[in-house]
Scaffold this active site. Sequence first.
Site, mmCIF file in Angstrom:
data_model
loop_
_atom_site.group_PDB
_atom_site.id
_atom_site.type_symbol
_atom_site.label_atom_id
_atom_site.label_comp_id
_atom_site.label_asym_id
_atom_site.label_seq_id
_atom_site.Cartn_x
_atom_site.Cartn_y
_atom_site.Cartn_z
ATOM 1 N N CYS A 1 0.844 -1.200 0.000
ATOM 2 C CA CYS A 1 0.000 0.000 0.000
ATOM 3 C C CYS A 1 0.881 1.253 0.000
ATOM 4 O O CYS A 1 1.565 1.512 -0.978
ATOM 5 C CB CYS A 1 -0.963 -0.048 1.190
ATOM 6 S SG CYS A 1 -2.275 1.178 1.105
ATOM 7 N N GLU B 1 -1.316 -8.429 5.147
ATOM 8 C CA GLU B 1 -1.299 -8.574 6.614
ATOM 9 C C GLU B 1 -2.703 -8.564 7.188
ATOM 10 O O GLU B 1 -2.912 -8.955 8.324
ATOM 11 C CB GLU B 1 -0.419 -7.486 7.235
ATOM 12 C CG GLU B 1 -1.054 -6.114 7.390
ATOM 13 C CD GLU B 1 -1.126 -5.307 6.102
ATOM 14 O OE1 GLU B 1 -0.744 -5.847 5.044
ATOM 15 O OE2 GLU B 1 -1.577 -4.142 6.147
ATOM 16 N N HIS C 1 -3.537 -5.431 1.074
ATOM 17 C CA HIS C 1 -2.938 -5.617 2.398
ATOM 18 C C HIS C 1 -2.910 -7.085 2.815
ATOM 19 O O HIS C 1 -3.839 -7.547 3.488
ATOM 20 C CB HIS C 1 -3.751 -4.848 3.438
ATOM 21 C CG HIS C 1 -3.560 -3.377 3.388
ATOM 22 N ND1 HIS C 1 -2.573 -2.738 4.091
ATOM 23 C CD2 HIS C 1 -4.240 -2.417 2.738
ATOM 24 C CE1 HIS C 1 -2.640 -1.443 3.865
ATOM 25 N NE2 HIS C 1 -3.647 -1.212 3.045
#
Lengths: 742, 89, 89, 238
Positions: free
Chosen positions: D85, D204, D202
């Site tokens: 990002c 994560e 993302h």
Amino acid sequence: MTLTSDAPTVPSDAQLAEVALTRDEFASVVQQLHRQPNAVELGILGALWSEHCSYKTSRPLLRALPTAGPRVLQGPGENAGAVDIGDGLACVFKIESHNHPSAIEPYQGAATGVGGILRDVFTMGARPVALLDSLRFGPLDEPRQRHLFEGVVAGIGGYGNCVGVPTVGGELYFDSCYRDNCVVNAMCVGIVEHGKLMRARASGPGNAVLLVGADTGRDGIHGASFASVRLDATSEERRPAVQVGNPFLEKCLMEACLELAGDPRIIAMQDLGAAGLCGSAAELAHRGGVGVDIDVSCVSRRERAMTPYEVMLSESQERMLVVVHPDDVRSVQEVFDRWDLHSDVIGTILERPEFVVRDGATGVCALPLAVLVDGAPERSAPGPPVQRVMTLERRVWQSPWPPGDTLIRLLASPNIGSRKPIFRTYDHQVGGATIVSPGTDAAVVRVHGTRRGLALTTDGNARYTALSPRRGAAIAVCEAARNVVATGAVPIALTNCLNFANPELNEVYWDLHEAIQGIADACTALGIPVVSGNVSLYNESESARIDPTVVIGMVGVLEDVERACSAGFARRGDRIAIVGPVEGSLDATELQRLAFGINQKMAPELDLDLERRVHGFVHDAIEASLLHTAHDCAEGGLAVALAESSLWGGIGVRVDLDIAGEERPWGRSRVDGILFGESQSRFLISFAMEASVQLRELADRHSLPLQEIGVVGGDRIVIDGAMDVALAAARRAYEGALVGGE
Amino acid sequence: MTWVAEVVVQLKPVVNDPQGLVVRDGLRRLGFTGVRAARIGKHVELEVEADSEQDARESVAAMCEKLLCNPVIEDYRIDSVRATAEGRA
Amino acid sequence: MTWVAEVVVQLKPVVNDPQGLVVRDGLRRLGFTGVRAARIGKHVELEVEADSEQDARESVAAMCEKLLCNPVIEDYRIDSVRATAEGRA
Amino acid sequence: MRFGITVFPGTWSDRDCAHAVELAGHQAVMLWHKDADLRGADCVILPGGFAYGDYLRAGAVARFAPLMESVVAFADRGGLVWGICNGFQILCEAHLLPGALTRNGSLQFRCEPSWLRVETQSSPFTAGIASEEVLQIPVSHGEGRYVAGEGTLDGLERDERVAFRYVAKDGSPAGASSPNGSMRDIAGIVNPAGNVLGMMPHPERACEPLLGSDDGMRLFLNVARAVSRGAAFAAPAS
Ligand SMILES: Nc1ncnc2c1ncn2[C@@H]1O[C@H](COP(=O)(O)OP(=O)(O)O)[C@@H](O)[C@H]1O
Ligand SMILES: [Mg+2]
């Protein structure tokens, strides 16, 4: 020190109006001070005695709220409330309004509202983990309302997304009463270890007062008094009151403050909000029973030639006051330096409880804190109690449309339709904790490092409070609780925002009084304490005033977040039942508003004992793993609740309510009441067939009616004898509700 | 005829400009220590049809008032209005 | 001396400018049917210390190259460099 | 192994990335933007956020932080650098990756699930993930529309340097479901050596079923595998 500011004189009416004080209040100032205030003092008193800062009207009424409970670590009176959530952690939260600034500049008004409520939470040492919003505008098909709505939503997202706190929930209504006065409330929830919970109470004469963060400019001077008068044609001229937020700076300020949370060097921390340095320094000192001496010449400024008065009342955003021992100043400043935050020592704590302002060697203001913070005369009722008189323009027995058509129209209503166009523009996931995303009932956020989760919601249906302030407010509490309970969580505390019109009008005053009583009724019955809140008054224009708008922000605790219950139908073949009343009337419903443009008679019945038992049942059923889904019935009634669970789960439903053949007019009305009435205290649940018997027993144990009404499956919403709607058609209506027609 | 108008929309001088602050500090950190201030605004280039420069200018001013500029926090100025090559031809 | 420089940073003509399209359509919807195109860029106003206009201009150009403009997608131009009232005194 | 996670003022995915790294069974260390020290990291993650508020242009100011010099040198030596990002935006601004990330076509921020198809097998980040698999990884950005010259785009495709492309849930071309209108639906790219990855989504946030997907975990595990296989992809340290 002698005051050398302009010689005290008796102010003119115009001067008093400028600082928003009445002649009587001025007399009270003189009587309490035993002297005339000088011009700066008068301005400062005006700001701190404004409704916004002093709560002079609402404070006596708010005493009715129950604020104690075994989990309460901090009730109202601090920047935010705090409750124990186990594992040595506390949840810190508060809701706040930014209605007036948002009406003037929707993006910045809403953005700085988010900034303000975030600071209230991290000032207490808690890391913000979630934001919620509660919004009200005029009809969405009016271009100006759409402009406000889009601006506010962009502002909330713009600020929250940049700071990196997820916006996980909220609510939204459109009604013509908000045309001139939108309602923009924001709630922030944070988490802190008990030992790091900070308070905004200064102590230790001689200690230094640090001002940290943004430079001070002429932003929002008069903001506090601005929020305490109604909007009129001259509001435009007060426009410099608009502040522009800097979420990036806020993020740095937040990280630095959290680094210092629980640090013994920090004696107290207080954000700057309404009435700027004046409000914050005065409250900080007053809470600690000490005084404070501020030297405005030490305040870093963004603009040239600011007067001491402007510096003291500036509402520049992203600033914080920190009290430290003089020996610790350097080392604490180093923490701020690391985050590239500017900090200045701007004052000292005094032993005597006095509020002293100087400009270098020149004294500007010296007021007893008791007068400044607590001296505003409380306002009592302008007149004898009034009850809202129910208006009955026209009896409404039934929907003008057939049931299937009615459902589609309700789903397409901006008050009911999908909120996805909003929350997809909010980062609702940052933090890696969002287990139940926005869009259904309460959001669920896990508590990192534990098995627990928090269920979070904001609720408040002003159609009900408009008709029956007391019952309506109680319903708002119950509805919030239902949303929390539907996830399997136990409600533990709430915050509230009371958005009302001008309380100097007797009717408005009594609405406020009644609404607070209603919150108290429900809180007492459900055992949920109030730990924080905010009051926003004067939400009216020359031509209209808003309906009494009570917004409840509630927090619940889920012992095992992996077992959070959702609201969208989960499995084909599951049974569906309704717990609580089935029949209802069309009074005060979304359908009544949609079809006839009226809102009349009375808010739905509310039986708080029944409510409590229903919550107990749902909680026990989820704990015993008997439910696959639970959803409360709110706007649009049972039919909308069924459609929502279907749409969220992507599976249809077939329901038999035993209403086939009800053809006579009387029958149609009964059918519409069942389908679209908004009876309270009920849930729509779904479960495996095998759980049916146990659920029945559980319902009996709670002395509750439980009626099995259908089965999950297919791709249509079928209610025998009433409607047969394709899920795809329902989805089109639902998902298009907020999308602008080009 | 077609005209190209250039409009600058800037925050009012009293309004906080967080972008400007970051740019100023960023430039200083890059070694441009002589930078005293930076303000960031919008530059709007419009291509409009109008019978005369006067008409084009008036219409652009109206656009600023109605949409391009948020008078609560911004000021605007019309920097130039000129006939396009095409318009001139 | 202090100089005020005005810089315009615009997307290169080949880069899609959705904001420009939205502004154009918004203007048309408001009745400005003569709007043929709109492009939105950044306007940066810098206050810099420099010994001469030439120095100021060079230093601003360097700032554009290093930070203010991303040459992959943007072009810049320095619109004006003038001494401030203060600088002139 | 040890993941270094960069922290600029305004970074907010740092903690989420650290959490994912720990879930993967590895160690996370935070790398402060003012320090040049990479603290012995085997892989450097540049996480999401709004470094310096993303004012002016996302990533524009962050690129000049002292830490970035070390990151660039580390990448040049073949070290694994992973921009997520805002990290992707910074890597483009720092010219470690070509192109630029511009405002989403919708002009709105988008936080929602996205579906990705892996387009290269030659990067350690994506090795072993078949191109028929569709990964579900959320996006959350306002400026993620990938833009580059046609020549650059052709080169990226020819050299198999497109790491991820947005697709529809069923793997078909993204069409209108693209979250940002990226050119050729590009969601992530790698540098010529394959050791630098930039991606807008993302991963994560997709490391636990509880959060809706654990497809992102595969990327973390891939990185760990690449590191444990030794400097297979890394040029000799200078
Ligand atoms: N409706 C309410 N219910 C309970 N507490 C309230 C209410 N309104 C205000 N309070 C409490 O009064 C105090 C002052 O509120 P406010 O002026 O909004 O605080 P701040 O200036 O920090 O934002 C806070 O402790 C707040 O929680
Ligand atoms: Mg506060």
